[in-house]
Design an enzyme around this catalytic site. Structure first.
Site, short mmCIF file in Angstrom:
data_model
loop_
_atom_site.label_atom_id
_atom_site.label_comp_id
_atom_site.label_asym_id
_atom_site.label_seq_id
_atom_site.Cartn_x
_atom_site.Cartn_y
_atom_site.Cartn_z
N GLU A 1 1.08 -6.48 -12.36
CA GLU A 1 2.37 -5.90 -12.40
C GLU A 1 3.45 -6.32 -13.22
OE1 GLU A 1 4.14 -2.94 -12.04
OE2 GLU A 1 3.40 -2.62 -9.94
N GLY B 1 0.80 -0.06 -9.19
CA GLY B 1 1.31 1.25 -9.10
C GLY B 1 1.80 1.35 -10.74
N GLN C 1 8.70 -6.58 -6.10
CA GLN C 1 7.48 -7.73 -5.68
C GLN C 1 7.21 -8.51 -7.14
OE1 GLN C 1 4.09 -6.75 -2.78
NE2 GLN C 1 4.41 -4.98 -4.03
N GLY C 2 7.21 -7.58 -8.26
CA GLY C 2 6.88 -8.56 -9.71
C GLY C 2 5.54 -9.21 -9.26
N HIS D 1 -3.73 -1.86 -5.20
CA HIS D 1 -3.91 -2.59 -4.09
C HIS D 1 -3.41 -2.27 -2.78
CE1 HIS D 1 0.17 -3.56 -3.81
NE2 HIS D 1 0.32 -3.46 -5.15
N TRP E 1 5.83 -6.81 1.39
CA TRP E 1 7.16 -6.20 0.66
C TRP E 1 7.01 -4.89 0.19
CZ3 TRP E 1 9.14 -10.46 -3.66
CH2 TRP E 1 9.62 -11.71 -2.87
N GLU F 1 -1.57 -1.95 0.99
CA GLU F 1 0.01 -2.19 1.30
C GLU F 1 0.21 -3.94 1.64
OE1 GLU F 1 2.94 -0.15 4.58
OE2 GLU F 1 1.69 -1.71 5.26
#
Length: 206
Positions: free
Chosen positions: A83, A154, A21-22, A9, A14, A11
């Site tokens: 994520e 990521g 972020q979770g 995704h 956070w 930027e």
């Protein structure tokens, strides 16, 4: 041959603040929206995408919405591409994590940290199992000649790359990186059942 293109995704607020972020519903920044627009143009120029699979978190949904200005394909939102659920650590600054919770630091605690679950969250081992499982079912569902876009995060992309390179979880996360809106491309050969990494963490379009 099937092509799978995985992208991170754009930027988020956070990301910029360097906070964990979770699953938090963090929005894209203006920079993140611009990155995503350029990513969309690069995808449209380089691929004929047949369908899109995406994490159902807010930041990936927002990324997909912008990509659809360039990519005309049906979208399925799935929790499997999320994520890591960081539980009670969500929102903490990264620079505080290793000080306050050293047992979760991959560089110092190693494989034990990869298996450790924060309260109400997931371990990295849990995430790897989730992502690799969905990757394998995705390949099984694909038709030869199909191009699938996966919009995710990521962590999942690094864990998937690590799985394909036969890396452990520590090396998968610590030894690899994924920039916002990076392109990672895979080629799956249906006859041999093998996957080739064509390119990874390509941010040249950003």
């Amino acid at each position: 041959m099937t092509t799978v293109v995985a992208v991170r995704h754009g930027e988020t607020t956070w990301n910029r603040q360097r906070r964990v972020q979770g699953w938090a519903p963090t929005p894209l920044t203006e920079r993140g929206r611009a990155q995503t627009d350029r990513l969309g143009a690069a995808l449209a120029a380089g691929y004929d995408i047949d369908r899109v699979l995406s994490s159902d978190l807010h930041r990936t949904e927002e990324t997909v919405e912008l990509l659809l200005d360039h990519v005309d394909a049906p979208v399925t939102f799935e929790s499997a591409w999320r994520e890591r659920d960081t539980g009670v650590h969500q929102g903490l600054p990264f620079d505080q994590m290793s000080e306050r919770f050293p047992e979760y630091d991959l560089e110092s605690a190693g494989p034990q940290a990869a298996r450790k679950r924060p309260e109400s969250g997931e371990s990295l081992a849990d995430v790897r199992e989730r992502v690799v499982g969905r990757w394998e079912t995705t390949l099984a569902e694909c038709e030869p000649g199909e191009t699938v876009l996966v919009v995710t995060h990521g962590g999942p992309i690094r864990l998937l790359l690590g799985h394909l390179k036969d890396l452990d979880i520590v090396e998968s996360i610590v030894g690899q990186s994924q920039g916002n809106c990076a392109i990672t491309e895979f080629a799956f050969d249906h006859e041999t059942g093998t996957t080739r990494i064509v390119r990874e963490n390509d941010t040249g379009h950003c």
